[in-house]
Design a protein around this motif. Structure first.
Motif, PDB file in Angstrom:
ATOM      1  N   UNK A  14       0.883  -1.185   0.204  1.00 30.28           N
ATOM      2  CA  UNK A  14       0.135   0.100   0.237  1.00 30.28           C
ATOM      3  C   UNK A  14       0.741   1.243  -0.075  1.00 30.28           C
ATOM      4  N   UNK A  15       0.404   2.395  -0.596  1.00 30.65           N
ATOM      5  CA  UNK A  15       0.985   3.692  -0.389  1.00 30.65           C
ATOM      6  C   UNK A  15      -0.185   4.770   0.466  1.00 30.65           C
ATOM      7  N   UNK A  16       0.336   5.376   1.174  1.00 32.70           N
ATOM      8  CA  UNK A  16      -0.602   6.650   1.797  1.00 32.70           C
ATOM      9  C   UNK A  16       0.272   7.787   1.555  1.00 32.70           C
ATOM     10  N   UNK A  17      -0.700   8.635   0.780  1.00 26.43           N
ATOM     11  CA  UNK A  17      -0.153  10.137   0.607  1.00 26.43           C
ATOM     12  C   UNK A  17      -0.791  11.003   1.649  1.00 26.43           C
TER      13      UNK A  17
ATOM     14  N   UNK B  45       0.595   8.412 -12.334  1.00 26.97           N
ATOM     15  CA  UNK B  45      -0.543   7.880 -13.665  1.00 26.97           C
ATOM     16  C   UNK B  45       0.116   8.079 -14.991  1.00 26.97           C
ATOM     17  N   UNK B  46       1.237   8.972 -15.026  1.00 29.22           N
ATOM     18  CA  UNK B  46       1.519   9.089 -16.292  1.00 29.22           C
ATOM     19  C   UNK B  46       2.561   8.281 -16.911  1.00 29.22           C
ATOM     20  N   UNK B  47       3.103   7.440 -15.844  1.00 31.33           N
ATOM     21  CA  UNK B  47       3.965   6.470 -16.299  1.00 31.33           C
ATOM     22  C   UNK B  47       3.437   5.207 -16.725  1.00 31.33           C
ATOM     23  N   UNK B  48       3.934   4.166 -17.577  1.00 30.16           N
ATOM     24  CA  UNK B  48       3.598   2.926 -17.692  1.00 30.16           C
ATOM     25  C   UNK B  48       3.497   1.928 -16.593  1.00 30.16           C
ATOM     26  N   UNK B  49       4.284   2.290 -15.374  1.00 31.74           N
ATOM     27  CA  UNK B  49       4.428   1.423 -14.572  1.00 31.74           C
ATOM     28  C   UNK B  49       3.207   1.490 -13.340  1.00 31.74           C
TER      29      UNK B  49
ATOM     30  N   UNK C  12       1.035   0.812  -9.857  1.00 35.20           N
ATOM     31  CA  UNK C  12       1.402   0.761  -8.476  1.00 35.20           C
ATOM     32  C   UNK C  12       2.042  -0.349  -7.872  1.00 35.20           C
ATOM     33  N   UNK C  13       1.726  -1.277  -8.229  1.00 32.29           N
ATOM     34  CA  UNK C  13       2.342  -2.726  -7.433  1.00 32.29           C
ATOM     35  C   UNK C  13       3.629  -2.642  -7.822  1.00 32.29           C
ATOM     36  N   UNK C  14       3.933  -2.328  -9.268  1.00 32.49           N
ATOM     37  CA  UNK C  14       5.543  -2.513  -9.845  1.00 32.49           C
ATOM     38  C   UNK C  14       6.544  -1.405  -8.943  1.00 32.49           C
ATOM     39  N   UNK C  15       5.652  -0.279  -8.868  1.00 35.54           N
ATOM     40  CA  UNK C  15       6.179   1.155  -8.185  1.00 35.54           C
ATOM     41  C   UNK C  15       6.671   0.661  -6.720  1.00 35.54           C
ATOM     42  N   UNK C  16       5.673   0.111  -6.074  1.00 34.45           N
ATOM     43  CA  UNK C  16       5.992  -0.346  -4.644  1.00 34.45           C
ATOM     44  C   UNK C  16       6.971  -1.245  -4.574  1.00 34.45           C
ATOM     45  N   UNK C  17       7.343  -2.029  -5.232  1.00 36.04           N
ATOM     46  CA  UNK C  17       8.153  -3.088  -5.346  1.00 36.04           C
ATOM     47  C   UNK C  17       9.542  -2.333  -5.598  1.00 36.04           C
TER      48      UNK C  17
END
Length: 50
Positions: free
Chosen positions: A9-12, A27-31, A33-38
């Motif tokens: 999870x990500x909390x802003x 949201x502008x990237x192709x990645x 959220x799961x990949x970004x968190x990894x």
């Protein structure tokens, strides 16, 4: 603005315009959220100023 990253999870936390800007930036990237968190899987909390 603060970002709290956990394993699944990500909390802003911040002002509404800061959170919207960060979500738009993510949201502008192709990645997904799961990949970004990894990639950011550092334990604990980090602070990001955008």
């Amino acid at each position: 603005m603060k970002m709290y990253c956990e394993a699944r999870s990500l909390r802003l936390v911040g002002k509404a315009w800061e959170v919207r800007a960060k979500l738009k930036q993510l949201s502008t990237s192709d990645v997904t959220l799961t990949q970004w968190l990894e990639k950011r899987r550092s334990p604990g909390r980090f602070t990001s100023r955008s």
